[in-house]
Write a protein that holds these residues in place. Structure first.
Motif, PDB file in Angstrom:
ATOM      1  N   ASP A   1      15.830  21.157  -3.049  1.00  0.00           N
ATOM      2  CA  ASP A   1      16.836  21.990  -2.385  1.00  0.00           C
ATOM      3  C   ASP A   1      16.594  23.438  -2.781  1.00  0.00           C
ATOM      4  N   ILE A   2      16.046  24.222  -1.875  1.00  0.00           N
ATOM      5  CA  ILE A   2      15.717  25.627  -2.144  1.00  0.00           C
ATOM      6  C   ILE A   2      16.816  26.508  -1.571  1.00  0.00           C
ATOM      7  N   TYR A   3      17.176  27.561  -2.296  1.00  0.00           N
ATOM      8  CA  TYR A   3      18.256  28.423  -1.824  1.00  0.00           C
ATOM      9  C   TYR A   3      17.988  29.891  -2.156  1.00  0.00           C
ATOM     10  N   ALA A   4      18.659  30.747  -1.407  1.00  0.00           N
ATOM     11  CA  ALA A   4      18.675  32.187  -1.682  1.00  0.00           C
ATOM     12  C   ALA A   4      20.099  32.659  -1.418  1.00  0.00           C
ATOM     13  N   GLY A   5      20.580  33.584  -2.235  1.00  0.00           N
ATOM     14  CA  GLY A   5      21.951  34.015  -2.056  1.00  0.00           C
ATOM     15  C   GLY A   5      22.310  35.206  -2.911  1.00  0.00           C
TER      16      GLY A   5
END
Length: 208
Positions: free
Chosen positions: A141-145
């Motif tokens: 699960d890759i994320y950016a924020g």
């Protein structure tokens, strides 16, 4: 974000995305679905440790020696919350760390030189918003924020002739990138780059 951390992140991403060019993968899923079988309402709790910039704050005109360090530790949670069809999550975080330095201070008065000990106590609390990406590596699960909150720095000075404290509050607003590697249904690892923590890593717990 520091270029060094960008390189590290891309290297780790390549390591876990060995199935990146799977023939049966729909690339439209990158933008509109969660990875690792996550769905709206699922909660991920991360328990991480890292390094916070405040733990290394020093006075001007000093030479410092690190005596001991309690790594910055942070607990965070993310609730999967789709907006329209887009895979977002919203959550919060809280962390704390300590460090002690012995500093040789070149005083401004008559060139006086004296040594003293200083303890940095740093704490942060705030909220997060993340956008999640779904690549063929199903467990990744890759994320950016972004993370937005307040940080508190409390310092204790023990000088030759006096002992005193000082503190200050400040706001923090930083971009972050990272991933949860959920290699089991409810358990995995978390790595995140960005913000005052530079890099932090730890365990992920998923509640579905």
């Amino acid at each position: 974000m520091n270029k060094k951390f960008s390189v590290i992140f891309l290297a780790v991403l390549a390591l876990f995305s060995t199935n990146l060019f799977a023939k049966d993968y729909k690339w439209s899923d990158v933008w509109c679905t969660y990875a690792a079988d996550l769905k709206t309402g699922d909660v991920i709790i991360n328990a991480d440790a890292g390094l916070h910039a405040n733990m290394f704050k020093k006075q001007a005109l000093t030479i410092s020696r690190l005596d001991w360090l309690f790594p910055y530790s942070e607990a965070s949670f993310d609730v999967m919350s789709q907006i329209w069809k887009l895979p977002f999550s919203f959550g919060g975080y809280a962390g704390f760390g300590m460090s002690q330095f012995t500093e040789l201070n070149y005083g401004l008065r008559l060139g006086n030189v004296f040594g003293y000990a200083k303890i940095n106590n740093t704490a942060s609390v705030g909220t997060t918003m993340k956008y999640h990406f779904h690549l063929p590596a199903e467990s990744l699960d890759i994320y950016a924020g972004v993370k937005f909150g307040v940080q508190y720095l409390y310092q204790t000075y023990d000088i030759v002739y006096a002992k005193f404290n000082k503190s200050n509050w400040d706001f923090e607003l930083y971009p972050v990138v990272g991933f949860n590697w959920l290699f089991a249904k409810n358990f995995g690892l978390n790595v995140e780059f960005g913000g005052q923590e530079w890099v932090k890593a730890g365990l992920s717990f998923c509640f579905r």
